[in-house]
Design a protein around this motif. Structure first.
Motif, PDB file in Angstrom:
ATOM      1  N   ASN A 134       0.829  -1.206   0.000  1.00 50.38           N
ATOM      2  CA  ASN A 134       0.000   0.000   0.000  1.00 50.38           C
ATOM      3  C   ASN A 134       0.863   1.254   0.000  1.00 50.38           C
ATOM      4  OD1 ASN A 134      -2.395  -1.350  -0.061  1.00 50.38           O
ATOM      5  ND2 ASN A 134      -2.816  -1.165   2.132  1.00 50.38           N
ATOM      6  N   ALA A 149       0.905   4.172  -2.729  1.00 51.90           N
ATOM      7  CA  ALA A 149       0.584   5.549  -2.373  1.00 51.90           C
ATOM      8  C   ALA A 149       1.680   6.499  -2.834  1.00 51.90           C
ATOM      9  CB  ALA A 149       0.376   5.671  -0.866  1.00 51.90           C
ATOM     10  N   ASP A 178       4.955   6.289   5.124  1.00 56.30           N
ATOM     11  CA  ASP A 178       5.339   6.534   3.739  1.00 56.30           C
ATOM     12  C   ASP A 178       5.186   8.013   3.441  1.00 56.30           C
ATOM     13  OD1 ASP A 178       2.671   7.213   2.517  1.00 56.30           O
ATOM     14  OD2 ASP A 178       2.183   5.190   3.246  1.00 56.30           O
ATOM     15  N   GLY A 230      -1.324  10.058   0.964  1.00 58.02           N
ATOM     16  CA  GLY A 230      -2.175  10.229   2.144  1.00 58.02           C
ATOM     17  C   GLY A 230      -3.590   9.723   1.918  1.00 58.02           C
ATOM     18  N   ILE A 231      -4.377   9.766   2.965  1.00 58.95           N
ATOM     19  CA  ILE A 231      -5.749   9.263   2.897  1.00 58.95           C
ATOM     20  C   ILE A 231      -6.696  10.421   3.188  1.00 58.95           C
ATOM     21  CG2 ILE A 231      -7.417   7.631   3.895  1.00 58.95           C
ATOM     22  CD1 ILE A 231      -4.974   5.951   4.763  1.00 58.95           C
ATOM     23  N   VAL A 248     -11.068   2.633   5.413  1.00 60.20           N
ATOM     24  CA  VAL A 248      -9.992   1.872   4.769  1.00 60.20           C
ATOM     25  C   VAL A 248      -9.866   0.432   5.261  1.00 60.20           C
ATOM     26  CG1 VAL A 248      -8.609   3.879   4.133  1.00 60.20           C
ATOM     27  CG2 VAL A 248      -8.243   2.800   6.331  1.00 60.20           C
ATOM     28  N   PHE A 250     -13.260  -1.968   0.423  1.00 61.51           N
ATOM     29  CA  PHE A 250     -13.016  -0.548   0.193  1.00 61.51           C
ATOM     30  C   PHE A 250     -11.676  -0.363  -0.497  1.00 61.51           C
ATOM     31  CE2 PHE A 250     -10.963   3.441   1.102  1.00 61.51           C
ATOM     32  CZ  PHE A 250     -11.938   4.323   0.675  1.00 61.51           C
ATOM     33  N   THR A 251     -11.696   0.285  -1.659  1.00 63.85           N
ATOM     34  CA  THR A 251     -10.456   0.556  -2.370  1.00 63.85           C
ATOM     35  C   THR A 251     -10.620   1.846  -3.154  1.00 63.85           C
ATOM     36  OG1 THR A 251      -8.844  -0.293  -3.942  1.00 63.85           O
ATOM     37  CG2 THR A 251     -11.136  -0.831  -4.374  1.00 63.85           C
ATOM     38  N   THR A 252      -9.500   2.534  -3.397  1.00 66.68           N
ATOM     39  CA  THR A 252      -9.557   3.707  -4.268  1.00 66.68           C
ATOM     40  C   THR A 252      -8.724   3.426  -5.518  1.00 66.68           C
ATOM     41  OG1 THR A 252      -7.690   4.635  -3.082  1.00 66.68           O
ATOM     42  CG2 THR A 252      -9.867   5.356  -2.383  1.00 66.68           C
ATOM     43  N   LYS A 253      -8.341   2.148  -5.677  1.00 63.24           N
ATOM     44  CA  LYS A 253      -7.456   1.808  -6.790  1.00 63.24           C
ATOM     45  C   LYS A 253      -8.235   1.127  -7.910  1.00 63.24           C
ATOM     46  CE  LYS A 253      -3.971   1.157  -3.334  1.00 63.24           C
ATOM     47  NZ  LYS A 253      -3.285   0.161  -2.507  1.00 63.24           N
ATOM     48  N   GLY A 273      -7.651  -2.493  -7.432  1.00 63.15           N
ATOM     49  CA  GLY A 273      -7.587  -2.940  -6.040  1.00 63.15           C
ATOM     50  C   GLY A 273      -8.771  -3.825  -5.692  1.00 63.15           C
ATOM     51  N   TRP A 274      -8.564  -4.651  -4.679  1.00 65.42           N
ATOM     52  CA  TRP A 274      -9.659  -5.494  -4.187  1.00 65.42           C
ATOM     53  C   TRP A 274     -10.176  -4.997  -2.847  1.00 65.42           C
ATOM     54  CZ3 TRP A 274     -12.044  -8.546  -7.332  1.00 65.42           C
ATOM     55  CH2 TRP A 274     -11.349  -9.060  -8.432  1.00 65.42           C
ATOM     56  N   GLY A 275      -9.366  -4.146  -2.224  1.00 70.10           N
ATOM     57  CA  GLY A 275      -9.784  -3.613  -0.929  1.00 70.10           C
ATOM     58  C   GLY A 275      -9.810  -4.651   0.174  1.00 70.10           C
ATOM     59  N   GLY A 318      -6.677  -5.939   1.463  1.00 72.56           N
ATOM     60  CA  GLY A 318      -5.394  -5.948   2.169  1.00 72.56           C
ATOM     61  C   GLY A 318      -5.501  -5.509   3.617  1.00 72.56           C
ATOM     62  N   LEU A 319      -6.114  -4.360   3.840  1.00 76.51           N
ATOM     63  CA  LEU A 319      -6.177  -3.832   5.204  1.00 76.51           C
ATOM     64  C   LEU A 319      -7.192  -4.597   6.046  1.00 76.51           C
ATOM     65  CD1 LEU A 319      -5.802   0.017   4.694  1.00 76.51           C
ATOM     66  CD2 LEU A 319      -4.132  -1.613   5.566  1.00 76.51           C
ATOM     67  N   THR A 371       1.441   8.844   5.147  1.00 79.37           N
ATOM     68  CA  THR A 371       0.593   8.123   6.087  1.00 79.37           C
ATOM     69  C   THR A 371       1.466   7.288   6.999  1.00 79.37           C
ATOM     70  OG1 THR A 371      -1.044   7.937   4.326  1.00 79.37           O
ATOM     71  CG2 THR A 371      -1.346   6.480   6.220  1.00 79.37           C
TER      72      THR A 371
HETATM   73  N1  LIG Z   1      -0.296   3.921   2.847  1.00 77.94           N
HETATM   74  C1  LIG Z   1      -1.419   4.369   2.296  1.00 77.94           C
HETATM   75  N2  LIG Z   1      -1.480   5.628   1.764  1.00 77.94           N
HETATM   76  C2  LIG Z   1      -2.633   6.075   1.219  1.00 77.94           C
HETATM   77  N3  LIG Z   1      -3.764   5.364   1.118  1.00 77.94           N
HETATM   78  C3  LIG Z   1      -3.765   4.119   1.608  1.00 77.94           C
HETATM   79  C4  LIG Z   1      -2.591   3.556   2.219  1.00 77.94           C
HETATM   80  N4  LIG Z   1      -2.922   2.308   2.636  1.00 77.94           N
HETATM   81  C5  LIG Z   1      -4.203   2.099   2.284  1.00 77.94           C
HETATM   82  N5  LIG Z   1      -4.712   3.178   1.671  1.00 77.94           N
HETATM   83  C6  LIG Z   1      -6.091   3.319   1.170  1.00 77.94           C
HETATM   84  O1  LIG Z   1      -6.868   2.252   1.683  1.00 77.94           O
HETATM   85  C7  LIG Z   1      -7.493   1.544   0.632  1.00 77.94           C
HETATM   86  C8  LIG Z   1      -7.654   0.080   1.002  1.00 77.94           C
HETATM   87  O2  LIG Z   1      -6.411  -0.581   1.058  1.00 77.94           O
HETATM   88  P1  LIG Z   1      -6.352  -2.134   0.928  1.00 77.94           P
HETATM   89  O3  LIG Z   1      -7.328  -2.710   1.913  1.00 77.94           O
HETATM   90  O4  LIG Z   1      -4.948  -2.577   1.040  1.00 77.94           O
HETATM   91  O5  LIG Z   1      -6.943  -2.406  -0.489  1.00 77.94           O
HETATM   92  P2  LIG Z   1      -6.308  -2.115  -1.916  1.00 77.94           P
HETATM   93  O6  LIG Z   1      -4.830  -1.953  -1.704  1.00 77.94           O
HETATM   94  O7  LIG Z   1      -6.661  -3.305  -2.714  1.00 77.94           O
HETATM   95  O8  LIG Z   1      -6.959  -0.879  -2.432  1.00 77.94           O
HETATM   96  C9  LIG Z   1      -6.628   1.818  -0.552  1.00 77.94           C
HETATM   97  O9  LIG Z   1      -7.349   1.693  -1.761  1.00 77.94           O
HETATM   98  C10 LIG Z   1      -6.161   3.232  -0.316  1.00 77.94           C
HETATM   99  O10 LIG Z   1      -7.127   4.158  -0.728  1.00 77.94           O
END
Ligand SMILES: Nc1ncnc2c1ncn2[C@@H]1O[C@H](COP(=O)(O)OP(=O)(O)O)[C@@H](O)[C@H]1O
Ligand SMILES: [Mg+2]
Length: 403
Positions: free
Chosen positions: A304, A308, A333, A337-338, A346, A351-354, A357-359, A361-362, A388
């Motif tokens: 992530n 970012a 990093d 930022g978020i 997140v 939830f993803t902004t990519k 992405g699958w959302g 990971g977190l 972040t």
């Molecule tokens: N280090 C980071 N800096 C900025 N945004 C982050 C960071 N880590 C996570 N995010 C935000 O959280 C969302 C969810 O992350 P994650 O669960 O890993 O799913 P994915 O990586 O598949 O999008 C990301 O799409 C991103 O918007």
């Protein structure tokens, strides 16, 4: 934030439900208040009528009318507690909890106590009458308080709403519990299935690698060692999925070494314009973890961070030991930022902004740290276009080096 919107209907619904319940509660309280007020007015009228009736009996000669007044008005009131006191200090009462077989002193004490309550509630109603000379004379006062019915009605909406609130709270807990249980089943089931499906081709790949190693034509070629590296990576992935699909075993591990292990894996795989550094005051900080799962979390956080940052920047991992028997792992990093509005989202699965992405990971990281390691993971700070910091908190084990 392309797919962030998928959470808004859910949130809106929550607000609508909350708003509707507040409105219903307020409405119900308001309406009961209207009823209470009407009933209060009516009771006041009744007591005033009662006072007038008393006056009437005082003024007149005993005749049929007085008999009617006494029976129909004075004796008919059997719900509103009243005490009337003549100017000579004589007490009369109705609907007050005083037994006729009590001693005078006890009666008086009970009546005085009752009187205090009545005085605090309403102004007394004077009883006057015209004497033989035609002058208005004061006879005494009527004191009263709310009837039992009215008292009940005053508290009714609060009792009703509390019962409903308790019921709603319990249903919410039950619903939430079953939802979490269901989610757990999905996670665990999917992970087990994945591990299982990966297992078969993996063992045959291992066998093939063995065969290729015997092949004289491929001796001294890099292909074998590369192949073996990939097989190792695949077995780690399989192990992770199978760990999350069962209750993972925790072992006391050196967190600093685990972090370095992940970093060493990562460094050659990311752009040389992204620096990746580990800071720790101590070389051994021990905690009970499941190494494959814990490394998976670190990998997700680093991935992530790389996403970012984009082209160039810095990732710093600081490992500290808190004074409260905790180990902190801060992953910072210098990425984009978020957004403040996304902070609560997140860690939600999906939830993803990519774009790709699958959302997960977190969500997975949170699950691993909080459910399996009894730790915490949260965003320590995030500034748009600045970077972040994620923090992982784990219960520390004695490191054995006296620290
Ligand atoms: N280090 C980071 N800096 C900025 N945004 C982050 C960071 N880590 C996570 N995010 C935000 O959280 C969302 C969810 O992350 P994650 O669960 O890993 O799913 P994915 O990586 O598949 O999008 C990301 O799409 C991103 O918007
Ligand atoms: Mg991710």
């Amino acid at each position: 934030m392309p797919r962030a919107e998928q959470y808004s209907p859910h949130t809106n619904l929550k607000w609508i439900v909350l708003g509707a319940s507040v409105m219903i509660s307020a409405g119900s309280i308001w309406y009961t208040n209207v009823l209470v007020k009407q009933l209060k007015d009516r009771e006041r009228q009744q007591i005033e009528l009662f006072a007038r009736a008393l006056e009437y009996t005082l003024a007149g000669q005993p005749d049929e009318n007085i008999l009617f007044v006494t029976e129909e008005i004075i004796l008919k009131n059997n719900s509103i507690p009243v005490i009337w006191i003549t100017r000579d200090g004589e007490y009369q009462y109705r609907n007050v909890d005083v037994e006729s077989n009590w001693s005078e002193a006890r009666k008086r004490k009970a009546l005085d106590k009752e009187l205090e309550r009545m005085k605090a509630l309403y102004d007394p109603i004077p009883i006057t009458y015209r004497n033989e000379l035609g002058e208005t004379e004061e006879y005494g006062y009527v004191y009263y308080r709310n009837s039992f019915l009215l008292t009940q009605l005053t508290y009714y909406p609060f009792i009703q709403l509390s019962v409903i609130a308790i019921f709603a709270f319990i249903s919410y807990l039950a619903f939430n519990y079953s939802r979490i249980a269901e989610q757990n089943q999905v996670w665990v089931g999917l992970a087990k299935e994945t591990a299982h499906q990966l297992g078969t081709p993996l063992s045959s790949l291992m066998a093939w690698a063995e065969v290729l190693r015997e092949d004289p034509g491929l001796k001294n070629k890099e292909i074998i060692s590369e192949l073996e590296k990939d097989i190792r990576k695949l077995s780690i992935v399989t192990e992770r999925f199978s760990s999350i699909g069962s209750v993972p075993a925790l072992k006391t591990e050196n967190i600093v070494a685990l972090v370095h292990h992940v970093i060493n894996y990562f460094r050659p795989r990311i752009s040389s314009r992204i620096s990746l550094e580990v800071y720790s005051l101590s070389d051994t900080l021990m905690a009970r973890v499941n190494a494959p799962l814990f490394e998976w979390v670190l990998e997700n956080l680093c991935k992530n961070a790389v996403d970012a940052i984009g082209t160039s920047g810095r990732i710093a991992i600081k490992i500290l030991r808190g004074s409260n028997r905790k180990i902190y792992i801060d992953i910072s990093d210098t990425g984009k930022g978020i957004a403040r509005s996304n902070l609560p989202l997140v860690f939600k699965p999906g939830f993803t902004t990519k774009k790709r992405g699958w959302g997960l990971g977190l969500a997975l990281a949170k699950r691993i740290i909080e459910n399996y390691h009894n730790g915490r993971i949260f965003i320590k700070s995030s500034e748009e276009n600045q970077g972040t910091t994620f923090r992982i908190e784990l219960p520390a084990e004695p490191s054995g080096t006296g620290q």
